[in-house]
Write a protein that holds these residues in place. Structure first.
Motif, short mmCIF file in Angstrom:
data_model
loop_
_atom_site.label_atom_id
_atom_site.label_comp_id
_atom_site.label_asym_id
_atom_site.label_seq_id
_atom_site.Cartn_x
_atom_site.Cartn_y
_atom_site.Cartn_z
N PHE A 126 0.85 -1.19 0.00
CA PHE A 126 0.00 0.00 0.00
C PHE A 126 0.89 1.24 0.00
CE2 PHE A 126 -3.24 -2.98 0.78
CZ PHE A 126 -4.46 -2.37 0.55
N ALA A 127 0.41 2.28 -0.65
CA ALA A 127 1.23 3.48 -0.82
C ALA A 127 0.37 4.73 -0.77
CB ALA A 127 1.99 3.42 -2.14
N GLY A 128 0.95 5.75 -0.16
CA GLY A 128 0.42 7.10 -0.26
C GLY A 128 1.47 7.95 -0.95
N ALA A 129 1.05 8.99 -1.66
CA ALA A 129 1.99 9.82 -2.41
C ALA A 129 1.69 11.30 -2.16
CB ALA A 129 1.91 9.52 -3.90
N GLU A 130 2.73 12.05 -1.85
CA GLU A 130 2.60 13.50 -1.68
C GLU A 130 3.05 14.17 -2.97
OE1 GLU A 130 4.52 14.94 1.84
OE2 GLU A 130 4.02 13.15 2.99
N VAL A 131 2.11 14.73 -3.69
CA VAL A 131 2.39 15.34 -4.99
C VAL A 131 2.66 16.84 -4.80
CG1 VAL A 131 1.48 15.81 -7.30
CG2 VAL A 131 0.95 13.63 -6.16
N GLU A 132 3.93 17.22 -4.97
CA GLU A 132 4.32 18.62 -4.88
C GLU A 132 4.55 19.19 -6.28
OE1 GLU A 132 6.65 18.39 -0.57
OE2 GLU A 132 7.81 18.63 -2.41
N GLN A 198 -1.09 18.81 -2.69
CA GLN A 198 -2.48 18.41 -2.46
C GLN A 198 -2.50 16.92 -2.16
OE1 GLN A 198 -3.93 21.02 -6.14
NE2 GLN A 198 -5.51 20.89 -4.59
N ASN A 199 -2.94 16.59 -0.95
CA ASN A 199 -2.82 15.23 -0.45
C ASN A 199 -4.11 14.44 -0.62
OD1 ASN A 199 -1.12 16.99 1.96
ND2 ASN A 199 -0.05 15.46 0.76
N PHE A 200 -3.96 13.15 -0.88
CA PHE A 200 -5.10 12.25 -0.93
C PHE A 200 -4.76 10.95 -0.23
CE2 PHE A 200 -2.80 12.30 -4.98
CZ PHE A 200 -2.44 10.97 -5.15
N ARG A 211 -3.30 7.14 -9.67
CA ARG A 211 -3.81 8.44 -9.20
C ARG A 211 -2.76 9.53 -9.30
NH1 ARG A 211 -7.58 6.36 -4.05
NH2 ARG A 211 -9.26 5.56 -5.40
N VAL A 212 -1.49 9.20 -9.10
CA VAL A 212 -0.44 10.21 -9.28
C VAL A 212 -0.44 10.71 -10.72
CG1 VAL A 212 2.06 10.59 -9.34
CG2 VAL A 212 1.02 9.40 -7.39
N ILE A 213 -0.52 9.77 -11.67
CA ILE A 213 -0.55 10.16 -13.09
C ILE A 213 -1.81 10.99 -13.39
CG2 ILE A 213 -0.69 9.30 -15.45
CD1 ILE A 213 2.06 8.94 -14.09
N THR A 214 -2.95 10.55 -12.87
CA THR A 214 -4.19 11.29 -13.09
C THR A 214 -4.13 12.67 -12.45
OG1 THR A 214 -5.43 9.20 -13.12
CG2 THR A 214 -6.70 11.21 -12.84
N ALA A 215 -3.56 12.74 -11.23
CA ALA A 215 -3.45 14.03 -10.54
C ALA A 215 -2.58 15.00 -11.33
CB ALA A 215 -2.88 13.82 -9.14
N ARG A 216 -1.44 14.52 -11.83
CA ARG A 216 -0.59 15.39 -12.64
C ARG A 216 -1.34 15.92 -13.85
NH1 ARG A 216 4.91 11.64 -12.76
NH2 ARG A 216 5.68 12.16 -10.67
N TYR A 217 -2.11 15.04 -14.48
CA TYR A 217 -2.90 15.44 -15.65
C TYR A 217 -3.94 16.49 -15.26
CZ TYR A 217 -6.47 15.03 -19.29
OH TYR A 217 -7.41 15.30 -20.26
N LEU A 218 -4.71 16.21 -14.21
CA LEU A 218 -5.74 17.14 -13.77
C LEU A 218 -5.15 18.50 -13.39
CD1 LEU A 218 -8.08 14.98 -11.49
CD2 LEU A 218 -8.81 16.31 -13.48
N ILE A 219 -4.12 18.47 -12.56
CA ILE A 219 -3.50 19.70 -12.09
C ILE A 219 -2.96 20.53 -13.25
CG2 ILE A 219 -1.53 20.61 -10.79
CD1 ILE A 219 -1.97 18.16 -8.86
N SER A 220 -2.31 19.85 -14.21
CA SER A 220 -1.74 20.56 -15.36
C SER A 220 -2.81 21.20 -16.22
CB SER A 220 -0.90 19.59 -16.20
OG SER A 220 0.19 19.10 -15.48
N VAL A 221 -3.85 20.45 -16.54
CA VAL A 221 -4.89 20.96 -17.43
C VAL A 221 -5.66 22.09 -16.76
CG1 VAL A 221 -7.03 20.36 -18.61
CG2 VAL A 221 -5.10 18.80 -18.71
N LEU A 222 -5.99 21.93 -15.47
CA LEU A 222 -6.74 22.97 -14.78
C LEU A 222 -5.91 24.23 -14.58
CD1 LEU A 222 -8.71 20.80 -12.18
CD2 LEU A 222 -9.47 21.67 -14.41
N GLY A 244 9.25 17.25 -4.19
CA GLY A 244 9.39 15.82 -3.96
C GLY A 244 8.15 15.06 -4.35
N LEU A 245 8.28 13.75 -4.37
CA LEU A 245 7.14 12.83 -4.46
C LEU A 245 7.35 11.83 -3.33
CD1 LEU A 245 4.59 11.89 -6.07
CD2 LEU A 245 6.11 10.27 -7.23
N HIS A 246 7.03 12.26 -2.12
CA HIS A 246 7.27 11.43 -0.94
C HIS A 246 6.29 10.26 -0.95
CE1 HIS A 246 8.78 15.45 0.89
NE2 HIS A 246 9.71 14.87 0.14
N LEU A 247 6.81 9.07 -0.71
CA LEU A 247 6.01 7.85 -0.78
C LEU A 247 5.88 7.22 0.60
CD1 LEU A 247 7.64 6.33 -3.99
CD2 LEU A 247 5.44 7.54 -3.84
#
Length: 436
Positions: A126-132, A198-200, A211-222, A244-247
């Protein structure tokens, strides 16, 4: 469309798309560098997409281990990853795909690599990711500046005013995450001017990577919609903190967590062994966790405007201490802080899992808490790539779905390093033009 309505996950792609009012599907996968690649498929062809996939010229995609003469890559959707994204465009959904060639999963596909590694262990990662990321503008002369020109504080981290000025962007991303069931629980201004996180909630490793890939896409487009550029570049500003991308990582089996130990030691013996594997293979891991030339401007930084780099320089571990390569924030998981915003999440998780499992297999010991006795992390991408090439465990993770991927990746990154190294820039002009 109401995303929180009950979803019949047994339904086929066409039924689910029509139920959600989806008119087009973005069939998406990433190459070894993390570049998102997609085709837009009308809902009328969703059945064909589901059962046959959609074709791509693999060499044109990018770093996928193909030549122009090779057969097509067919992107086969994973229905579990189906994600409506009406915030991007009304009637649009995204589905992550597993690339296949001639009917077989393609071993150079990052998602295939992670799935193969996950299938090799009797535990669940299981993993959580902090997308900065930074929100920036780029001027006609190429100059990059924070999109918020009022974001000039020397120590902007958690600044309420800077956060509020980006309210519209941040809340739109948060609303999307929560509508998708990701459990966004915090959004903050990070340590650099123009930097946000933005944390999930955590999930199984494959879902988190998607979700990291989807988040990058969403954040970039928005961000683009508001005239800004969202960049996940590790170090866009030399004098500011990098991204970082802290895992956050834990192993489970049969619904039981395997990392918690007793009250005195916090982590279990297995967790310490996993941690030992990560530390032992840290130098090779960095080629995957920090896979760009720019990454080493982050890990090699000695100071920033705020006074801290927040990036590790040695493979050490400790408790709730953000200066270590691995932090132990709670007694149920570890936080790996070596990865940055350029990391491919599928490869990062696959390689880290391999390192951790090796530590368990060898009954490894991570050493003393807080000790910083191990050699410093690689100073450049080239050093990290050479460490990768010499490490059969991390290389083996990249080769999990088939041979040749690790050597291909290493050559790709060597070429990237020397492409940068051969470029003459302003630093050299300033230093050498009239020096002799």
């Amino acid at each position: 469309m109401t995303l929180d309505a009950p979803v019949d996950r047994s339904a086929d792609l066409t039924s689910r798309a029509r139920q959600d009012g989806v008119r087009f599907l973005l069939a998406l996968f990433v190459d070894l560098t993390g570049k998102p690649c997609a085709k837009l498929v009308p809902v009328e062809s969703a059945d064909t997409l589901q059962h046959e996939g959609v074709g791509f010229a693999g060499y044109a995609v990018g770093a996928m281990g193909q030549e122009p003469s090779d057969p097509d890559i067919m992107a086969i959707p994973d229905l579990a990853s189906y994600t409506p994204v009406p915030w991007v465009r009304e009637g649009l959904a995204l589905v992550h795909c597993d690339p296949h060639v001639e009917g077989k999963p393609w071993p150079f596909a990052p998602r295939v690599i992670l799935k193969t590694m996950l299938e090799r262990t009797d535990a669940d990662l299981f993993a959580g990711a902090e997308v900065e990321y930074f929100l920036v503008n780029r001027g006609p002369d190429g100059t990059v500046t924070p999109a918020d020109d009022k974001d000039t504080d020397a120590r902007p981290c958690y600044g309420a005013r800077g956060l509020t000025r980006m309210y519209d962007h941040l809340t739109e991303v948060s609303t999307a995450m929560n509508a998708l069931g990701w459990g966004n629980y915090a959004n903050d201004h990070e340590d650099g001017n123009g930097q946000f996180e933005q944390n999930f909630a955590y999930a199984d490793a494959l879902t988190t990577a998607d979700r990291v890939i989807t988040a990058r896409y969403l954040i970039s487009v928005l961000a683009e919609r508001r005239g800004m550029t969202a960049t996940f570049m590790p170090k866009p500003f030399g004098d500011r903190t990098g991204s970082g991308l802290h895992l956050h990582l834990s192993l489970w089996r049969g619904g039981d967590a395997l990392f918690p130990g007793d009250a005195e030691h916090g982590l279990s013996t297995m967790a310490h062994q996993f941690l030992a594997g990560v530390l032992d293979h840290a130098h090779a891991l960095q080629a995957v966790l920090a896979p760009t030339v720019n990454s080493y401007k982050r890990t090699g930084a000695t100071s920033t405007r705020s006074g801290a780099t927040w990036s590790p320089r040695r493979p050490s571990f400790g408790g709730n201490d953000r200066t270590h390569y691995v932090r132990i924030p709670e007694g149920d998981r570890i936080e790996l802080r070596g990865a940055d915003g350029s990391a491919n999440p599928y490869l990062a998780l696959a390689a880290t899992l391999a390192a951790g499992l090796d530590g368990i297999a060898r009954s490894g010991h991570p050493g003393e808490t807080g000790a910083r006795t191990r050699p410093e992390l690689p100073p450049t991408l080239l050093h990290a790539v050479e460490a990768l090439a010499a490490d059969p465990v991390v290389s083996g993770a990249l080769d999990a779905a088939g041979p040749g991927v690790a050597s291909y990746f290493a050559e790709l990154k060597r070429a990237e390093f020397f492409d940068w190294h051969s470029t003459v820039g302003s630093w050299e002009h300033d230093r050498y033009l009239t020096a002799f």
